[in-house]
Design an enzyme around this catalytic site. Structure first.
Site: not given
Ligand code: NAD
Length: 261
Positions: A20, A64, A155, A162, A193, A195
């Site tokens: 993204i 990182d 998820y 999130k 993607t 991830a």
């Protein structure tokens, strides 16, 4: 005349041309911004450097975000190179793969710590170093997902991270608003993607999400990039502390029979 002309900003979280962050970096460059990027250690450097060249990034450094010393060193380089900053994009998340495959009730303390540290706390850690550099005000954006508000199958602990990220967006916006700094989150529908490949049943999630979306299809990195560019620009000068949906597939979740349905 691009909407980000004359602005300097960081896009954190570029891994490859599916990221993204790549859609974001391209949109920002097209709109006239000068960009700084990071990469997560040497293995990703060789992927990120050629992309950085394509968008003319003038600052490309290793970072990182699980290490405060690295975050300090990174922002010291930003200060040294640019002196000030107009925007920051945080497009970073990580969770142990097992935590996304096993039943949520099996989440370990370490799974929880790691997911929340890298996917949520790092946003606060970067914002707190970016804010003092935003001497003329600024805009900060992070990437979230519907799993923060609804129990999306597979998820798991990332949804909890999130939720913390979205709450952090509101508190950062409240705190930094007095300095003319806006803070927003974008909640995009699923995009293939690196991830995303860690999320269990991602293919089914994409199919389901496309059916549940308002546009009847999944969204692209470029569409997220364009929305981000708007939020980073002065076009959105009155917008802060919000989660903005880029067709997130609203019908996935409550009352839904699950991914098989
Ligand atoms: P991606 O794999 O391309 O990007 C994730 C990035 O996080 C990578 O660049 C990786 O290097 C970085 N990262 C992980 N741990 C890090 C660490 N310790 N320090 C520094 N960087 C680290 O995947 P993406 O889908 O582009 O993810 C970007 C953001 O968008 C994430 O926050 C993700 O949760 C969010 N998002 C993704 C989707 C989707 O379906 N792909 C949907 C909504 C939101």
């Amino acid at each position: 005349m691009g909407i980000l002309k004359g602005k300097k900003g960081l896009v954190l979280g570029l891994a490859n041309d599916k990221s993204i962050a790549w859609g974001v970096a391209q949109a920002c460059q097209r709109e006239g911004a000068e960009l700084g990027l990071n990469y997560l250690g040497e293995p990703l450097e060789k992927r990120v450097r050629p992309l950085a060249e394509k968008v003319g990034a003038t600052l490309v450094e290793s970072l990182d975000v699980s290490d405060d010393a690295q975050i300090d060193a990174f922002f010291a380089k930003v200060q040294e190179k640019w002196g000030s900053l107009d925007f920051l994009v945080h497009s970073i998340a990580f969770a142990n793969k097992d935590a996304l495959r096993n039943p949520f009730s099996q989440t370990t303390r370490e799974d929880f710590r790691l997911a929340l540290d890298i996917s949520a706390y790092s946003f606060i850690a970067c914002a707190q170093r970016a804010a003092p550099l935003m001497t003329a005000g600024g805009s900060i954006v992070t990437m979230t997902y519907l799993g923060a508000e609804r129990a999306v199958p597979g998820y798991n602990v990332m949804g909890v991270a999130k939720a913390a990220l979205e709450a952090s967006t509101r508190y950062l916006a409240q705190d930094l608003g007095q300095h003319g700094i806006r803070v927003n989150a974008i909640s995009a529908g699923p995009i293939r993607t690196l991830a995303a490949s860690a999320v269990g049943d991602f293919r089914k999630l994409m199919e389901k999400s496309a059916r549940g979306s308002m546009l009847g299809r999944n969204v692209s990195q470029d569409e997220v990039g364009n929305t981000t560019a708007y939020l980073l620009s002065d076009m959105s000068s009155g917008v802060s502390g919000e989660v903005h949906y880029v067709d997130a597939g609203f019908h996935v979740g409550a009352g839904d029979p699950g991914l098989e349905g």
